[in-house]
Scaffold this active site. Structure first.
Site, PDB file in Angstrom:
ATOM      1  N   HIS A 191     -11.193  -6.600   8.346  1.00  0.00           N
ATOM      2  CA  HIS A 191     -11.946  -6.411   7.104  1.00  0.00           C
ATOM      3  C   HIS A 191     -13.248  -5.682   7.421  1.00  0.00           C
ATOM      4  CE1 HIS A 191      -9.392  -9.975   6.375  1.00  0.00           C
ATOM      5  NE2 HIS A 191      -9.343  -9.574   5.142  1.00  0.00           N
TER       6      HIS A 191
ATOM      7  N   GLU B 162       0.839  -1.195   0.000  1.00  0.00           N
ATOM      8  CA  GLU B 162       0.000   0.000   0.000  1.00  0.00           C
ATOM      9  C   GLU B 162       0.877   1.248   0.000  1.00  0.00           C
ATOM     10  OE1 GLU B 162      -0.469  -2.653   1.801  1.00  0.00           O
ATOM     11  OE2 GLU B 162      -2.367  -3.370   0.994  1.00  0.00           O
TER      12      GLU B 162
HETATM   13  C1  TPP Z   1      -1.421  -5.024   4.076  1.00  0.00           C
HETATM   14  C2  TPP Z   1      -2.354  -5.928   3.355  1.00  0.00           C
HETATM   15  N1  TPP Z   1      -2.710  -5.633   2.102  1.00  0.00           N
HETATM   16  C3  TPP Z   1      -3.569  -6.431   1.423  1.00  0.00           C
HETATM   17  C4  TPP Z   1      -4.092  -7.538   1.998  1.00  0.00           C
HETATM   18  C5  TPP Z   1      -5.073  -8.428   1.220  1.00  0.00           C
HETATM   19  N2  TPP Z   1      -4.446  -9.729   0.974  1.00  0.00           N
HETATM   20  C6  TPP Z   1      -4.687 -10.784   1.769  1.00  0.00           C
HETATM   21  S1  TPP Z   1      -3.735 -12.103   1.373  1.00  0.00           S
HETATM   22  C7  TPP Z   1      -3.009 -11.274   0.090  1.00  0.00           C
HETATM   23  C8  TPP Z   1      -1.954 -11.954  -0.737  1.00  0.00           C
HETATM   24  C9  TPP Z   1      -0.856 -12.513   0.107  1.00  0.00           C
HETATM   25  O1  TPP Z   1       0.043 -13.200  -0.707  1.00  0.00           O
HETATM   26  P1  TPP Z   1       1.281 -13.975  -0.081  1.00  0.00           P
HETATM   27  O2  TPP Z   1       2.035 -13.087   0.815  1.00  0.00           O
HETATM   28  O3  TPP Z   1       2.018 -14.554  -1.233  1.00  0.00           O
HETATM   29  O4  TPP Z   1       0.668 -15.113   0.813  1.00  0.00           O
HETATM   30  P2  TPP Z   1      -0.255 -16.321   0.375  1.00  0.00           P
HETATM   31  O5  TPP Z   1      -1.671 -15.841   0.479  1.00  0.00           O
HETATM   32  O6  TPP Z   1       0.117 -16.711  -1.002  1.00  0.00           O
HETATM   33  O7  TPP Z   1       0.003 -17.400   1.363  1.00  0.00           O
HETATM   34  C10 TPP Z   1      -3.515  -9.986  -0.009  1.00  0.00           C
HETATM   35  C11 TPP Z   1      -3.122  -9.001  -1.027  1.00  0.00           C
HETATM   36  C12 TPP Z   1      -3.708  -7.802   3.324  1.00  0.00           C
HETATM   37  N3  TPP Z   1      -4.175  -8.859   3.980  1.00  0.00           N
HETATM   38  N4  TPP Z   1      -2.844  -6.985   3.970  1.00  0.00           N
END
Ligand code: TPP
Ligand code: TPP
Ligand code: MG
Ligand code: MG
Lengths: 372, 324, 324, 372
Positions: C129, C60
């Site tokens: 959320h 962000e």
């Molecule tokens: C600061 C933040 N921005 C956006 C989100 C929304 N979000 C939840 S999971 C995710 C992707 C996470 O990807 P990764 O770190 O690769 O973990 P994975 O879900 O693949 O285990 C996003 C963008 C969040 N939880 N926190």
């Protein structure tokens, strides 16, 4: 402050493994297998429970069981782990009882976190599994703080922190890695590179395709590991933990794996990725792979496998039944734990709510009546 | 009793808390060899070593994030943010993590971190060395927000913060650092987090304030007294948990209320005080609750003295409340 | 006129603004090939390409930071934050940079970035959320804060935001995304940033609200009507710049005021409304200004429906104001 | 999205330079020398003005003149620069008139930023020098956004951003570098490694002593440059900018230099660093060094040098006089530029202030009476 510097080369798990005499023994492999299988069964059950509307949200980890279970098992009980929301395998490997795991899916009276958080945002303090939040990456710098504290206290323990490929873009990845390098914190950064951050492929997450090499920016080592090879994950973690315990500082472990399922029960992954890619990775499923290793060693066969599956399936079913029947969390509990003691202004809010609930004759929803 | 200024009182408090409990550690930018940019942490690294007084890399995110991890493990970290204006890179750690850790884990984890930060204007620091953003933290359940205005309270509240079980945002009105002097007991003492302090009793107009503005209110009250207006001044000291009873009592006492804050007006903590008064004491009010505040502009540089409420501006508000 | 839900109205608005001006670009997590986690940006990348609709890395901080740089160069970025709860890694860019760029440069630079974020509870999203943190932004001079409650206003306010010259925090009450439907004109129109909207006229009690709570207030007012209480409901729509005249007028009309917000009570925007009423209309008040708000706890998961103000809770407040 | 990947090796400025045919020509060197000298004279004068209480704050850049002036001169007029508060040399090299530069030290009626910010937090939009803030690092991700916008608009320009060694720890360094890599933004990251972040030596800022190599974590090149060698800085910048213009993406340029003075007029550097170290670096002063190069080339001599110094000293003195006499900023202006138009609620605040000022008969301070 003299610090041993690496030459920046990224070591592969293979080289790492060779420096540790032997791989995990048969009993360890079997323990891992069992935990991985349990994880898979829970995953399958969790998705169903969500579809049936019995729980409201679920995060699958299918495909990542080796990367989760094996690193957790390579650690000591007094090491700390900061898991991520996808780390079902990690916490099961750590010995969290099934009912405790399941209770947080319902957030009911059995939930150690008192129904405060969404499913998969668990905390099990007695297992040294720190509370998870949704904001990506925040646990990373915290884990470094815990590792620094361990060092200060002279403990021979390490702190591991788990996160995804997407989290490497977060503020806390940068801050945490940097502090870990500067303070030589006994911290293991376990990056589960499952190739996707919701709909973003790792190739667009960063222009550096070798995630392990990111450690070099912080002056310590990164190790790339085949995350679907339980033994390799175990060995790499063991080696890194050993080094950290001996004062050798942090390591970034990139576990290369794949998210077979959708991001969560709210996601539809077919919207953004090819079935082919998924199929390809399904053929690298870590569970049959470890099963094959066990069979090769003569320690396992189809009969034993079927018996294990049956036992675990029943255990999950029984636990689901027990947990689902547990009472809801009480309304009044909402005001506990904001602070150690409920301050007067909050007590007043609690009283006003209880008055209201009394007047209304309860305060129910489609999800059941909530007791006081 | 020694007469100390605010910095000396804080410095003494930090020394004593670190002596008292080996788990207390201090971390922040330039807190060690430099002793802090204001000298608040002077002498601590020499005394307690680099393991307990840590000069950190330039990352507030890292400072608060690691402090949380230390607290979870059992240490008692005091995290210094060099200026409150620089706390925002750590805002996520503060509002999403520090504030919610106990609650979200169902009480399994506690997070006793004290985040110290110099706040407020008056040193010609422009936008980024002058802001008073206490309202952000006051609006965040799970945090305690403390802002002393005297050396006595500073040391006593610091002790409560460091020994307590919950996170504290500890704001230090930097304009008072050397400008205010007061008696500080020699022995150990604490000032509890929560209760407000009656600065002076009066019967005509009640003035609520906190931090550097308390002094400004006192000067204004002196002037008001010359005009025959007797002011009752309350220093809130703790913004969360708020002293609701103290506010209610203070408002009822005179029926005329002025709230003075340095921060921009809109949605500042003064609005909360005004709302509390209106909810709990409106039948007693003889005049509108008058807010005195910074203007809703970024904190300006050359016009700082125009921007910040001064005694004259507060006096106008007191007159308005008194004469309504 | 088409009948659209909130998502459809926003999606239509985004399509039209991007068609209208080639400098409008959209960036955020999962906004492209996924069309946003709620579908708000569906179809945009297919139509406008990856250069104008950018799936960003998970930062962000990077999203808002780069959006600012784009805006300074002359583009019109719309930055999406996936959930308002995840805006904090960008908080420094928002409060220190976005909000102050025009001011601090003496007007040499302008920074017309629209930051869109789904806000509020009701989807079983737990702490992270569900939050309503509009007060943080409302307390930050230089930002405009907008929160529509109808499809019509959403599209019209979005157009104003994207075409305007100043940064806007554009909050979308996510519980309304599919739940609320309404008529949206086919042709181009804007809803100006600033004025509030009278939802219904009434003479007994004035209810101020915004976002998802407006609907809740309407239901409560229906119930109140059965008890013979005639409610005047005002949807603020824009929190900054606030419609002071509208608030004053609304309060004076009935002399009984209820303010309803979803956010935690302390230091929320409701406190500002209460303070404004108290400053400008106290002589007209027949009862205390009653606030209905979320409790001062983190947003809980299983007890979400208890936490969030519902019509019953608002009705209690209306009765209290009416019967004082 | 195919992207050219580097092999991660950090190139040195020398290798870089050799790839560009010839160094800066004599005229360019002389222009750089003049700007560096002017920067030094202003620095000396600024410190004095602050000591005399005529301005309230000052940030010296002594020792870093080459690292600032030479990168700025290697750029085109239509390139953008996001400077940092220490970048006096940068903005002077960019052609900002002396009076405009000085006016921001007073924040008076001549200040283009209308007295809104502390000294050294300048903005000169017509020179494409973006507004500076105090929070460290924030300009980095912004500059990447500008570079992305240039790319989208098809401009053949680059965006440069300047920051210190301390800023490499900031959130925005990480976010900006990562976005730049992913989007192949035509961005130059100019890190002036002056070895100190207030009292923290760079060796404790990060465990990776080779700052340039941090670029590798983001999939692009880092170049280490002798920041006290104006020609090397110029050449390295030119090469990186050339590559960026041609679509070759971003570069991190580490300018190795030293902060000779205190951090700012509020700082006392003797509290935390050895005089020896400072003396050592003083001997590497970039100004005599470039002077020697010019003399070697036969393009310069002591007489011309003295004349130049005299001319510049007088220019500074004249400008100081002119600027100091300028009127204060008006009180009413405080409400302008918060938004494009002053909204009603702010207009009301302005009116109330003007009423108050009228009633008070002005609103002065030790720093003079402020007009309406
Ligand atoms: C600061 C933040 N921005 C956006 C989100 C929304 N979000 C939840 S999971 C995710 C992707 C996470 O990807 P990764 O770190 O690769 O973990 P994975 O879900 O693949 O285990 C996003 C963008 C969040 N939880 N926190
Ligand atoms: C976010 C933030 N934290 C702390 C500060 C206080 N501070 C001002 S300058 C500085 C050191 C900066 O060091 P560096 O980036 O190396 O730049 P230099 O001053 O050496 O040019 C610090 C810590 C700040 N301005 N911003
Ligand atoms: Mg992932
Ligand atoms: Mg530096």
């Amino acid at each position: 402050m003299a610090r041993p510097r690496t030459n920046g080369a990224t070591r592969t798990a293979k080289r790492e493994a060779s420096s540790v005499q032997r791989g995990p023994d048969g009993a360890t492999l079997l323990r891992m297998y069992e935990a991985m299988l349990l994880t898979r069964l829970i995953d399958e059950r969790g998705i169903k429970l969500q579809r049936q509307g019995r729980i409201r949200f679920f995060v699958p980890c299918m495909g990542q069981e080796a990367a989760q279970v094996a690193y957790a098992m390579a650690l000591q009980d007094d090491d700390w782990i900061y898991p991520s929301y996808r780390d079902t395998g990690t916490i099961l490997a750590r010995g969290v009882p099934l009912t405790e795991y399941l209770a947080q899916l319902w957030g009911n009276g059995l939930d150690l976190s008192k129904g405060r958080q969404m499913p998969n945002h668990f905390a099990f303090a007695d297992r040294r599994l720190v509370s998870i939040s949704s904001p990506i990456g925040t646990q990373i710098s915290q884990a470094v703080g815990t590792a620094m504290a361990m060092k200060r206290k002279g403990a021979k323990t390490v702190c591991a922190v788990s996160f995804g490929d997407g989290a490497t873009s977060s503020n806390d990845f940068h801050a945490g890695m940097n502090f870990a390098g500067v303070y030589q914190a006994p911290c293991l950064f376990v990056c589960q590179n499952n190739h996707w951050a919701i709909s973003l492929p790792v190739s667009e997450q960063t222009a550096q395709s070798d995630l392990a090499s990111k450690a070099d920016a912080y002056g310590f080592e990164g190790v790339k590991v085949d995350g679907n090879d339980a033994a390799a994950v175990y060995q790499a973690t063991l080696a890194a933990a050993h080094r950290a315990r001996e004062g050798g500082g942090p390591t970034l472990l990139e576990m290369v794996t794949y998210r077979i399922g959708a991001h969560s029960s709210s996601d539809d992954a077919t919207k953004y990725r090819d079935a082919e890619e998924v199929e390809d990775w399904k053929s690298k499923d870590p569970i049959p792979r470890l099963c094959a290793v066990l069979e090769e060693r003569g320690a396992w066969d189809a009969k034993r496998d079927a018996a294990l599956r049956e036992r675990l399936t029943k255990a999950v079913a029984d636990a689901v039944d027990a947990v689902e029947k547990a009472p809801q969390i009480g309304v009044a509990s909402m005001f506990d734990d904001v602070y150690g003691r409920v301050p007067p202004f909050l007590e007043e809010q609690r009283e006003s709510l209880l008055d209201e609930v009394k007047e209304r004759g309860g305060i129910g929803t489609g999800h059941g009546e909530f007791p006081l | 009793m020694a007469t100390l200024n605010l910095i000396q009182a804080l410095n003494k408090g930090l020394h004593e808390e670190m002596e008292r409990n080996g788990d207390v550690v201090l971390l922040g930018e330039d807190v060690g060899r430099r002793g802090g940019v204001f000298g608040t942490t002077e002498g601590l690294q020499a005394k307690f070593g680099r393991e307990r007084v840590m000069d950190t890399p330039l990352s507030e995110c890292g400072i608060v994030g690691t402090a949380i991890g230390m607290a979870l493990y059992g240490l008692r970290p005091i995290a210094e943010i060099q200026f409150l204006d620089f706390i925002y890179p750590a805002f996520d750690q503060i509002v999403s993590e520090l504030a919610k850790m106990r609650y979200r884990s169902g009480g399994q984890y506690t997070c006793p971190v004290v985040v110290r930060a110099p706040s407020g204007g008056g040193i010609a620091g422009g936008h980024y060395h002058s802001q008073s953003s206490e309202a952000y933290f006051a609006h965040t359940p799970g945090l305690q927000v403390v802002i002393p205005s005297t050396p006595h309270d500073a040391k006593g509240l610091l002790a409560s913060a460091v020994r307590g079980e919950d996170p504290v945002i500890f704001l230090e009105p930097k304009i008072l650092y050397r400008a205010v002097k007061g008696e500080v007991p020699d022995g150990d003492y604490t000032v509890p987090i929560g209760p407000s302090r009656i600065v002076r009793e009066g019967k005509d107009v009640t003035v609520f304030s906190w931090g550097a503005m308390v002094r400004v209110c006192e000067t204004a009250a002196d002037e008001a007294a010359k005009e025959g207006i007797d002011c009752h001044i309350v220093d809130l000291r703790t913004l969360v948990p708020v002293d609701v009873a103290g506010i209610e009592e203070g408002a009822k006492r005179t029926g005329r209320v002025v709230v003075v804050q340095e921060a921009p007006r809109t949605c500042g903590y003064g609005a909360e005080v005004s709302a509390l008064v209106s909810e709990r004491a409106i039948e007693y009010l003889e005049s509108p609750v008058v807010r005195v505040a910074g203007f809703d502009t970024p904190f300006p540089y050359t016009l700082e003295h125009v921007y910040m409420p001064d005694a004259h501006r507060v006096l106008r508000a007191i007159r308005k409340a008194a004469g309504f």
